[in-house]
Motif scaffolding. Structure first.
Motif, PDB file in Angstrom:
ATOM      1  N   ASP A   7      -6.191   9.933  10.058  1.00  0.00           N
ATOM      2  CA  ASP A   7      -6.720   8.755   9.376  1.00  0.00           C
ATOM      3  C   ASP A   7      -5.736   7.594   9.446  1.00  0.00           C
ATOM      4  O   ASP A   7      -4.517   7.791   9.355  1.00  0.00           O
ATOM      5  CB  ASP A   7      -7.011   9.074   7.906  1.00  0.00           C
ATOM      6  CG  ASP A   7      -8.089  10.131   7.750  1.00  0.00           C
ATOM      7  OD1 ASP A   7      -9.057  10.116   8.530  1.00  0.00           O
ATOM      8  OD2 ASP A   7      -7.967  10.986   6.844  1.00  0.00           O
ATOM      9  N   ILE A   8      -6.248   6.393   9.596  1.00  0.00           N
ATOM     10  CA  ILE A   8      -5.425   5.186   9.619  1.00  0.00           C
ATOM     11  C   ILE A   8      -5.411   4.584   8.218  1.00  0.00           C
ATOM     12  O   ILE A   8      -6.464   4.328   7.632  1.00  0.00           O
ATOM     13  CB  ILE A   8      -5.965   4.141  10.611  1.00  0.00           C
ATOM     14  CG1 ILE A   8      -6.209   4.780  11.980  1.00  0.00           C
ATOM     15  CG2 ILE A   8      -5.010   2.956  10.701  1.00  0.00           C
ATOM     16  CD1 ILE A   8      -4.993   5.411  12.605  1.00  0.00           C
ATOM     17  N   THR A   9      -4.220   4.386   7.656  1.00  0.00           N
ATOM     18  CA  THR A   9      -4.091   3.775   6.331  1.00  0.00           C
ATOM     19  C   THR A   9      -3.341   2.456   6.460  1.00  0.00           C
ATOM     20  O   THR A   9      -2.393   2.349   7.240  1.00  0.00           O
ATOM     21  CB  THR A   9      -3.368   4.704   5.347  1.00  0.00           C
ATOM     22  OG1 THR A   9      -2.004   4.870   5.763  1.00  0.00           O
ATOM     23  CG2 THR A   9      -4.038   6.070   5.284  1.00  0.00           C
ATOM     24  N   GLN A  10      -3.764   1.461   5.684  1.00  0.00           N
ATOM     25  CA  GLN A  10      -3.153   0.138   5.714  1.00  0.00           C
ATOM     26  C   GLN A  10      -2.893  -0.322   4.287  1.00  0.00           C
ATOM     27  O   GLN A  10      -3.792  -0.268   3.448  1.00  0.00           O
ATOM     28  CB  GLN A  10      -4.072  -0.863   6.420  1.00  0.00           C
ATOM     29  CG  GLN A  10      -4.487  -0.423   7.821  1.00  0.00           C
ATOM     30  CD  GLN A  10      -5.481  -1.371   8.467  1.00  0.00           C
ATOM     31  OE1 GLN A  10      -5.146  -2.518   8.764  1.00  0.00           O
ATOM     32  NE2 GLN A  10      -6.699  -0.901   8.704  1.00  0.00           N
ATOM     33  N   PHE A  11      -1.664  -0.759   4.023  1.00  0.00           N
ATOM     34  CA  PHE A  11      -1.340  -1.164   2.650  1.00  0.00           C
ATOM     35  C   PHE A  11      -0.339  -2.303   2.671  1.00  0.00           C
ATOM     36  O   PHE A  11       0.681  -2.255   3.356  1.00  0.00           O
ATOM     37  CB  PHE A  11      -0.761   0.017   1.866  1.00  0.00           C
ATOM     38  CG  PHE A  11      -0.734  -0.208   0.377  1.00  0.00           C
ATOM     39  CD1 PHE A  11      -1.804   0.182  -0.405  1.00  0.00           C
ATOM     40  CD2 PHE A  11       0.350  -0.829  -0.221  1.00  0.00           C
ATOM     41  CE1 PHE A  11      -1.793  -0.047  -1.780  1.00  0.00           C
ATOM     42  CE2 PHE A  11       0.362  -1.066  -1.593  1.00  0.00           C
ATOM     43  CZ  PHE A  11      -0.703  -0.666  -2.378  1.00  0.00           C
ATOM     44  N   ARG A  12      -0.650  -3.323   1.879  1.00  0.00           N
ATOM     45  CA  ARG A  12       0.257  -4.447   1.647  1.00  0.00           C
ATOM     46  C   ARG A  12       0.443  -4.564   0.144  1.00  0.00           C
ATOM     47  O   ARG A  12      -0.520  -4.727  -0.599  1.00  0.00           O
ATOM     48  CB  ARG A  12      -0.314  -5.751   2.212  1.00  0.00           C
ATOM     49  CG  ARG A  12      -0.765  -5.666   3.673  1.00  0.00           C
ATOM     50  CD  ARG A  12      -1.466  -6.960   4.092  1.00  0.00           C
ATOM     51  NE  ARG A  12      -2.305  -6.776   5.271  1.00  0.00           N
ATOM     52  CZ  ARG A  12      -1.897  -6.922   6.524  1.00  0.00           C
ATOM     53  NH1 ARG A  12      -0.642  -7.262   6.757  1.00  0.00           N
ATOM     54  NH2 ARG A  12      -2.726  -6.734   7.543  1.00  0.00           N
ATOM     55  N   VAL A 326      -6.355  -3.664  11.057  1.00  0.00           N
ATOM     56  CA  VAL A 326      -6.823  -2.833  12.160  1.00  0.00           C
ATOM     57  C   VAL A 326      -8.226  -2.334  11.849  1.00  0.00           C
ATOM     58  O   VAL A 326      -8.496  -1.846  10.741  1.00  0.00           O
ATOM     59  CB  VAL A 326      -5.858  -1.641  12.370  1.00  0.00           C
ATOM     60  CG1 VAL A 326      -6.417  -0.663  13.381  1.00  0.00           C
ATOM     61  CG2 VAL A 326      -4.487  -2.144  12.805  1.00  0.00           C
ATOM     62  N   ALA A 327      -9.127  -2.446  12.816  1.00  0.00           N
ATOM     63  CA  ALA A 327     -10.518  -2.063  12.586  1.00  0.00           C
ATOM     64  C   ALA A 327     -10.726  -0.553  12.661  1.00  0.00           C
ATOM     65  O   ALA A 327     -11.592   0.007  11.984  1.00  0.00           O
ATOM     66  CB  ALA A 327     -11.433  -2.764  13.588  1.00  0.00           C
TER      67      ALA A 327
END
Length: 345
Positions: A7-12, A326-327
């Motif tokens: 799984d791709i995770t994105q966090f800011r 990222v899509a």
């Protein structure tokens, strides 16, 4: 063959916010269940003293301490259990493989281990409080097994041996701290000479100035050398090596035959193609290749493939740092084993 995915995770956001989000995400997951089950089977042979761990984190990576506090609050667990499962300080690691090759502008790495321990998560994290932004696969939620940061510093580590462990951080947390706090290979060398080490590993770093170091580290000493290839034995700290090094030297010879005359794509194929002799299917022996990664410090791009004979997924980290999410949601592949990943049991 087993179908697997990452799984791709994105966090800011801040480290505490990341920790709270991670704790919430795994609260009822197999990741947490598997971690608890593993301690029921084998009682940990270590003692994590909270104040000692806090002191170490506050010296080398205070942001990650805040992340652990966020996980504690989200999970409702005592801090001692959070440190045991996610602090990666004074815990033990298991033998593994891994191979790395670098060029002037790329690093390609095979991560060889046991699928049941694999997070199955690839993380983008841009902290708003402190530390550098990072891209790369996670290890035990808070650690990183390889990756690159916003300054273009790329890192991967290789197992050497686990005799005579020290009181310190394990490899995947040290890898994370390198990426969060260092901008150049010289920064990484200095950090590894100061940080306490639990086990014996080589950390391979490449930066935008085309410098590569293999930093050999054990609880008893740290030495750095310039090299573009590394497998699973020390060259300088040779007295620390295991007795059986045939496979490590075999893979190193295969890689060195191509060193200096191979493109990034050629290096990726050398590592990922199953018929080239570097990719391994030894999953039950904790030495099967799970992923192949590539990092490009100057372009700040990354490639990722799960399993062998794969074309890599390309991530534009530079664009992500500018705010373009990222899509893609997940990466899929197959492993020649009946053992699935820990996120897909």
């Amino acid at each position: 063959m087993t179908e697997v995915h990452t799984d791709i995770t994105q966090f800011r956001g801040s480290h505490y916010e990341l920790g709270y989000a991670q704790g919430t995400a795994i609260k009822d997951s197999l990741v947490l269940k598997n971690r608890r089950d593993s301690w029921r089977i084998r009682k940990p042979r270590f003692e994590t003293i909270e104040q000692d761990a806090k002191h170490a984190f506050m010296r080398f990576a205070p942001g990650i301490w805040e992340e652990l506090l966020g996980m504690r609050d989200a999970l409702g667990m005592p801090m001692t259990e959070v440190l045991r499962d996610f602090g990666h300080y004074r815990v033990n690691t298991t033998p593994s493989g891994c191979s790395i090759l670098t060029g002037n502008d790329f690093m390609v790495r095979n991560y060889d281990y046991h699928p049941k321990t694999y997070d199955g998560r690839y993380s983008f994290f841009q902290p708003t409080d402190q530390g550098h932004a990072i891209i790369g696969p996670t290890s035990r939620v808070t650690g990183r097994m390889d990756g690159m940061n916003e300054h273009g510093l790329a890192m991967g580590y290789n197992f050497m041996q686990r005799r005579k462990p020290g009181d310190g951080f394990v490899c995947h947390m040290i890898g994370r701290i390198i990426l969060e706090t260092c901008a150049t290979v010289d920064d990484a060398v200095q950090l590894l000479k100061e940080i306490p080490h639990r086990g014996s590993f080589s950390y391979i770093v490449l930066d935008r100035h085309e410098e590569t170091y293999v930093i050999e580290a054990s609880p008893r000493g740290v030495e750095a050398r310039k090299s573009r290839a590394c497998t699973n034995h020390f060259e300088l700290l040779s007295h620390e090596n295991r007795h059986h090094l045939d496979d490590s030297k075999r893979r190193l010879n295969l890689i060195q035959e191509q060193e200096g005359q191979i493109s990034a794509h050629g290096a990726f194929r050398l590592m990922n193609d199953k018929d080239r002799g570097v990719f391994a299917d030894l999953y039950k022996s904790w030495a099967g290749t799970i992923h192949t990664t590539a990092y490009f410090p100057k372009e700040r791009k990354a490639w990722f493939a799960l399993g062998g004979n794969q074309e890599p997924v390309v991530f534009d980290f530079a664009s992500w740092l500018r705010g373009e999410d990222v899509a893609i949601k997940s990466v899929h592949g197959t492993l020649d084993t009946e053992l699935g990943l820990s996120n897909a049991d």
